[in-house]
Design an enzyme around this catalytic site. Structure first.
Site, PDB file in Angstrom:
ATOM      1  N   GLU A 163       0.799  -1.243   0.000  1.00 40.70           N
ATOM      2  CA  GLU A 163       0.000   0.000   0.000  1.00 40.70           C
ATOM      3  C   GLU A 163       0.829   1.289   0.000  1.00 40.70           C
ATOM      4  OE1 GLU A 163      -2.812  -0.340   3.229  1.00 40.70           O
ATOM      5  OE2 GLU A 163      -3.756  -2.101   2.361  1.00 40.70           O
ATOM      6  N   ASN A 204       2.168  -5.241  -3.199  1.00 36.48           N
ATOM      7  CA  ASN A 204       0.755  -5.541  -2.923  1.00 36.48           C
ATOM      8  C   ASN A 204      -0.024  -4.262  -2.619  1.00 36.48           C
ATOM      9  OD1 ASN A 204      -1.163  -7.769  -2.308  1.00 36.48           O
ATOM     10  ND2 ASN A 204      -1.118  -6.970  -0.200  1.00 36.48           N
ATOM     11  N   HIS A 240     -10.250  -5.983  -2.296  1.00 36.97           N
ATOM     12  CA  HIS A 240     -11.323  -5.743  -1.320  1.00 36.97           C
ATOM     13  C   HIS A 240     -12.404  -4.994  -2.094  1.00 36.97           C
ATOM     14  CE1 HIS A 240      -9.085  -7.244   2.066  1.00 36.97           C
ATOM     15  NE2 HIS A 240      -8.054  -6.486   1.747  1.00 36.97           N
ATOM     16  N   GLU A 268      -6.289 -10.668  -1.467  1.00 37.86           N
ATOM     17  CA  GLU A 268      -7.104 -10.446  -0.257  1.00 37.86           C
ATOM     18  C   GLU A 268      -8.578 -10.326  -0.620  1.00 37.86           C
ATOM     19  OE1 GLU A 268      -5.533  -7.225   2.150  1.00 37.86           O
ATOM     20  OE2 GLU A 268      -3.463  -7.804   1.734  1.00 37.86           O
ATOM     21  N   ASP A 270     -12.337 -10.074  -1.035  1.00 37.80           N
ATOM     22  CA  ASP A 270     -13.660 -10.144  -0.409  1.00 37.80           C
ATOM     23  C   ASP A 270     -14.564  -9.164  -1.147  1.00 37.80           C
ATOM     24  OD1 ASP A 270     -12.710  -7.732   0.836  1.00 37.80           O
ATOM     25  OD2 ASP A 270     -12.494  -8.708   2.794  1.00 37.80           O
TER      26      ASP A 270
HETATM   27  C1  XIL Z   1      -6.339  -6.355   8.231  1.00 40.71           C
HETATM   28  C2  XIL Z   1      -6.694  -7.540   9.126  1.00 40.71           C
HETATM   29  O1  XIL Z   1      -7.580  -8.390   8.464  1.00 40.71           O
HETATM   30  C3  XIL Z   1      -7.310  -7.032  10.425  1.00 40.71           C
HETATM   31  O2  XIL Z   1      -7.521  -8.116  11.317  1.00 40.71           O
HETATM   32  C4  XIL Z   1      -6.390  -6.018  11.064  1.00 40.71           C
HETATM   33  O3  XIL Z   1      -7.017  -5.468  12.208  1.00 40.71           O
HETATM   34  C5  XIL Z   1      -6.064  -4.897  10.103  1.00 40.71           C
HETATM   35  O4  XIL Z   1      -5.510  -5.454   8.923  1.00 40.71           O
HETATM   36  N1  XIL Z   1      -5.004  -4.650   3.607  1.00 40.71           N
HETATM   37  C6  XIL Z   1      -4.011  -5.494   4.052  1.00 40.71           C
HETATM   38  C7  XIL Z   1      -4.272  -6.387   5.218  1.00 40.71           C
HETATM   39  O5  XIL Z   1      -2.954  -5.568   3.427  1.00 40.71           O
HETATM   40  O6  XIL Z   1      -3.124  -6.613   5.968  1.00 40.71           O
HETATM   41  C8  XIL Z   1      -5.364  -5.849   6.093  1.00 40.71           C
HETATM   42  O7  XIL Z   1      -5.652  -6.822   7.104  1.00 40.71           O
HETATM   43  C9  XIL Z   1      -6.586  -5.524   5.266  1.00 40.71           C
HETATM   44  C10 XIL Z   1      -6.271  -4.455   4.252  1.00 40.71           C
END
Ligand code: XIL
Length: 460
Positions: A163, A204, A240, A268, A270
């Site tokens: 990020e 990422n 996401h 990741e 969802d």
């Molecule tokens: C999130 C976790 O799922 C949570 O449990 C934690 O509190 C915060 O981080 N992008 C990412 C992940 O790269 O590491 C994040 O994970 C979600 C967003």
């Protein structure tokens, strides 16, 4: 256990995972239709990619959860406990106990592990921000070196930097950016490569799934790394996503990164919705998951997909996006949702929920949702008009003006000339009394583009 890192799907055909999946499929064929009981991990492996899930240490005490995590997925991502906050809570004191527990579980299950993440502005212990600028490069390198060395040969990918860009494509003003400058990302990748010559090194980020200013910036960075010989092997698209908003350019975007000579992983995934869940939202979500899987499958260098945990019970979404949730393929009680069946179907599975025989009747209505010179989109709503269950449906019509279907979602189309027949997809055939669902398509039309007058619905 196979430890070869995933790289370009064409090279993974002979991994242990693939062989195991093939063996299961063959064994299954003796007694049941092939694929019927395959897991998402096995279906993906048969296509040359992995399908995995993130997990977190506290969840592992839930036996039902752990059973699904261990059996359904070919890959695990450590959701939290590989982050700096956990692994180097104070300078020079490294702690891998929790991350090791998840890696050991994955190894016991024959699953690969993605390492997440080495350099990130979140979940960063406070002491890092207090390091003077001239010492931060060394501190960053030491952190990377220790962690990558610790997990050498046990993880297949590292999210080296996470990020680092803003939505407009500018650099995020993190402590690393401010104190080290633009070069910190390349430095991080070089340190990771020095600590492990084999692990695949990923950049990422989120909101880089489609073409846009942010993915353009990442694209330019990867291109310049390749030109300068900075070691980078892959790009992780977090994904996401929001219901109904899978970027139309996702496949093209994955392809352009692949064309630079890097792998792509969906890291990741969802797909969140405004709560409460409804049947219509579940159907849309199933189509959305299917679209993401298909975009990855279409590009041979898209090496795998990871959901950001698999059940709505453990999802991070409700705590971060108030009023939203239900983003994952299993519900809070570990029942498979339509999204699960859509993923399985997109991966080539033929299983799905066993259809109820159903005696009901149905109706269909056809609506043009947008129109332009030469093209249109349409939505067809299918309703169970009886008081009993409907186990599946087929909608037929004739195009009056030579229209053609270019791309159809949430159904399976067969066309003969201007006659069209659309069957339900694996996940939206079952309709309770009075319930409805819909499918849609993108079409082309040269003529007047009138709505068909003979649309009909029947059991398949
Ligand atoms: C999130 C976790 O799922 C949570 O449990 C934690 O509190 C915060 O981080 N992008 C990412 C992940 O790269 O590491 C994040 O994970 C979600 C967003």
């Amino acid at each position: 256990m196979e430890r070869t890192p995933h790289s370009g799907r064409r090279t993974v055909g002979l991994t242990a995972g693939f062989a195991a999946a093939a063996a299961v499929l063959c064994a299954g064929a003796l007694t049941a239709p092939a694929h019927a009981d395959s897991t998402l991990g096995q279906l993906a492996a048969a296509k040359g990619l992995y399908f995995g899930s993130a997990t977190d240490n506290p969840h592992l005490s839930d036996t039902a959860y752990k059973q699904i995590l261990s059996s359904e997925f070919g890959q695990l991502t450590v959701g939290n406990t590989m982050k700096w906050q956990y692994t180097e809570p104070s300078q020079g004191r490294f702690d891998y106990e929790q991350a090791d527990a998840i890696v050991a579980l994955a190894e016991a299950n024959g699953q690969t592990v993605r390492g997440h993440t080495l350099v990130w502005h979140n979940q960063l212990p406070d002491w890092v921000a207090a390091v003077p600028a001239d010492r931060l490069p060394g501190v960053m390198r030491d952190h990377i070196t220790d962690e990558v060395t610790h997990f050498r040969n046990r993880v297949v990918h590292w999210d080296v930097v996470n990020e680092a860009f803003e939505e407009d494509g500018s650099r995020r003003q993190t402590v690393f950016q401010q104190k080290i400058g633009n070069g910190y990302i390349a430095e991080a990748f070089k340190a990771a490569r020095a600590a492990d010559p084999n692990v695949k090194l990923y950049y990422n980020d989120y909101n880089i799934e489609g073409v846009g200013p942010k993915s353009d910036a990442v694209y330019e960075m990867v291109k310049s790394f390749k030109q300068q010989g900075v070691p980078i092997d892959g790009v992780g698209m977090q994904a996401h996503l929001i219901l109904g908003q899978v970027p139309a350019t996702m496949q093209r975007n994955i392809q352009r990164f692949a064309d630079l000579g890097v792998d792509v992983a969906v890291t990741e995934l969802d797909i969140r919705m405004d709560l409460p869940r409804t049947e219509a939202k579940d159907t849309q979500q199933a189509g959305d998951y299917s679209a993401v899987v298909k975009a990855c499958l279409a590009v041979s260098r898209c090496v795998g997909i990871t959901v950001w945990d698999f059940s709505d019970r453990q999802s991070w979404v409700p705590s971060v996006f108030p009023g939203q949730g239900a983003a994952l393929p299993y519900d809070e009680n570990y029942a498979k949702k339509p999204a699960y069946h859509a993923i399985a179907a997109a991966l080539g599975g033929t299983g799905g929920p066993s259809p109820t025989p159903g005696t009901g009747t149905c109706s269909a209505s056809y609506r043009v949702t947008s129109q332009w010179q030469g093209g249109f989109t349409a939505e067809v709503t299918v309703r169970n008009t009886s008081s009993g269950p409907l186990g599946g449906w087929a909608v037929t019509w004739t195009f009056p003006d030579g229209q053609r279907i270019a791309n159809l979602w949430n159904g399976e189309a067969t066309t003969t000339g201007s006659s069209v027949r659309v069957r339900n997809a694996g996940y939206n055939g079952a309709l309770g009394a009075g319930a409805s669902t819909s499918f849609g398509f993108l079409g082309s039309s040269a003529g007047a583009g009138r709505v068909p007058s003979d649309i009909a619905c029947d059991r398949p």
